[in-house]
Design an enzyme around this catalytic site. Sequence first.
Site, PDB file in Angstrom:
ATOM      1  N   LEU A 203       0.852  -1.187  -0.136  1.00 47.92           N
ATOM      2  CA  LEU A 203       0.155  -0.029  -0.145  1.00 47.92           C
ATOM      3  C   LEU A 203       0.883   1.261   0.142  1.00 47.92           C
ATOM      4  O   LEU A 203       1.727   1.092   0.907  1.00 47.92           O
ATOM      5  CB  LEU A 203      -1.086   0.114   1.261  1.00 47.92           C
ATOM      6  CG  LEU A 203      -2.038  -0.731   1.178  1.00 47.92           C
ATOM      7  CD1 LEU A 203      -2.742  -0.947   2.650  1.00 47.92           C
ATOM      8  CD2 LEU A 203      -3.076  -0.423   0.280  1.00 47.92           C
ATOM      9  N   HIS A 204       0.565   1.887  -0.877  1.00 51.05           N
ATOM     10  CA  HIS A 204       1.188   3.615  -0.814  1.00 51.05           C
ATOM     11  C   HIS A 204       0.699   4.672  -1.379  1.00 51.05           C
ATOM     12  O   HIS A 204       1.129   5.775  -1.365  1.00 51.05           O
ATOM     13  CB  HIS A 204       2.703   3.288  -1.538  1.00 51.05           C
ATOM     14  CG  HIS A 204       2.578   3.231  -3.060  1.00 51.05           C
ATOM     15  ND1 HIS A 204       2.145   2.328  -3.796  1.00 51.05           N
ATOM     16  CD2 HIS A 204       2.783   4.599  -3.964  1.00 51.05           C
ATOM     17  CE1 HIS A 204       2.263   2.930  -4.942  1.00 51.05           C
ATOM     18  NE2 HIS A 204       2.295   4.157  -5.238  1.00 51.05           N
ATOM     19  N   ARG A 205      -0.527   4.348  -2.234  1.00 56.36           N
ATOM     20  CA  ARG A 205      -1.153   5.579  -2.879  1.00 56.36           C
ATOM     21  C   ARG A 205      -1.721   6.385  -1.776  1.00 56.36           C
ATOM     22  O   ARG A 205      -2.245   5.902  -0.657  1.00 56.36           O
ATOM     23  CB  ARG A 205      -2.326   4.838  -3.495  1.00 56.36           C
ATOM     24  CG  ARG A 205      -2.010   4.239  -4.666  1.00 56.36           C
ATOM     25  CD  ARG A 205      -1.538   4.782  -5.886  1.00 56.36           C
ATOM     26  NE  ARG A 205      -1.102   4.148  -7.032  1.00 56.36           N
ATOM     27  CZ  ARG A 205      -0.742   4.504  -8.272  1.00 56.36           C
ATOM     28  NH1 ARG A 205      -0.330   5.796  -8.298  1.00 56.36           N
ATOM     29  NH2 ARG A 205      -0.152   3.702  -9.080  1.00 56.36           N
TER      30      ARG A 205
END
Length: 386
Positions: A203-205
Amino acid sequence: MIKILTILGARPQFIKAACLNRAFKHYPNITETIAHTAQHHDKNLNTIFFEELHLTPPAYQLPPPIGGNRLQTIARMQNALETILRTHQPDATLVYGDTNSTLAGALVSHQLNIPIIHIEAGLRSYNFDMPEEKNRITTDKLATLLFCPTELAKNNLLNEGLTESKCHIIVSGDIMKDNARYYAPYAKKPPIPIKQNFVLATLHRAQNTDDLKRLHVILEALETIGGKTQVIFPMHPRTAGKFRNDGPGDGFENASEFENTDGFENKKLQKSHYKHITFAPPLSYLQTLWLLQHAQAVLTDSGGLQKEAYFFNKPCLILREESEYEELIKAGCAVLMGADKEKIIETFGNMRDLFHPPFPPHLYSPPEPYVGDSGNLIAKKILEIL
């Protein structure tokens, strides 16, 4: 002789650049120089990729960012890149994808009347709240050579009014597929506890990490899945910054801090709350390839990992409401999950019914949407057109 200045700044771009960097070395009439914006400056997201992918070191290195919002960061990049471009005087600049570095390089090049080569042009999620969508659309409008990974990407550009009279639109295939094939034999097992059966999650958005409630919902789904199947979760600094420091030695002491503004109990999350998730620091590309080769499935909001999951025949649950890679959705090789806990858990539990072996099924009639040998085609077209 064509002088190209390649502008890089983020982890995915270093990986993609390795493909063209290799290809350019077979074309003596092309010289490539790299400028690094330091958008990603942590060793685990930066130096290690240059080293293990044998990417030519940058001739120009911007200082690491010192805070500020997105527009201020892009403005600082533009100021520094203007000096570099005026000094280097390239025949063209080359940018990848949709990062802030991409946009900064395109804006400065356009103002200085330097042709822009955009790799991965034409991708669209149609979520205009995403900074990446703004970046890629603006860059496409300014570029001279637009290299599209698929026919659908080319059609997106044509539907937006771009024509061959304004620019050159070329379906080049996907350089990420080139890299997946080239580096797969060199994949390395990461030094973390790994069980026989596991899934890879990332997850990084901003849409997932800047909303702690949304992030918590996704992590709760991963926690439930982790009770039965190991969930390996390499942490991007943006994501790690959302967690409270659980004490010495947790591996994230140096992660960037991001201010919590969503009122989620005015607190950070605690990794100790998620006992069934195997958290890890950012991994190298070769370590990520090993996980892709051996994982049962991929759960991610990353664009690149969606395609890489497909390249390695792994089902993908996309932790977003939309994707740039519509071909994967239509073919049933990936499923949109959003941040719906029950949907994520239920879909993962029913994966064997959704994704029948062998995966992926032969859903594509020729031509395959993601073809390889993109690096050579791009190099030849640059020489031909410029």
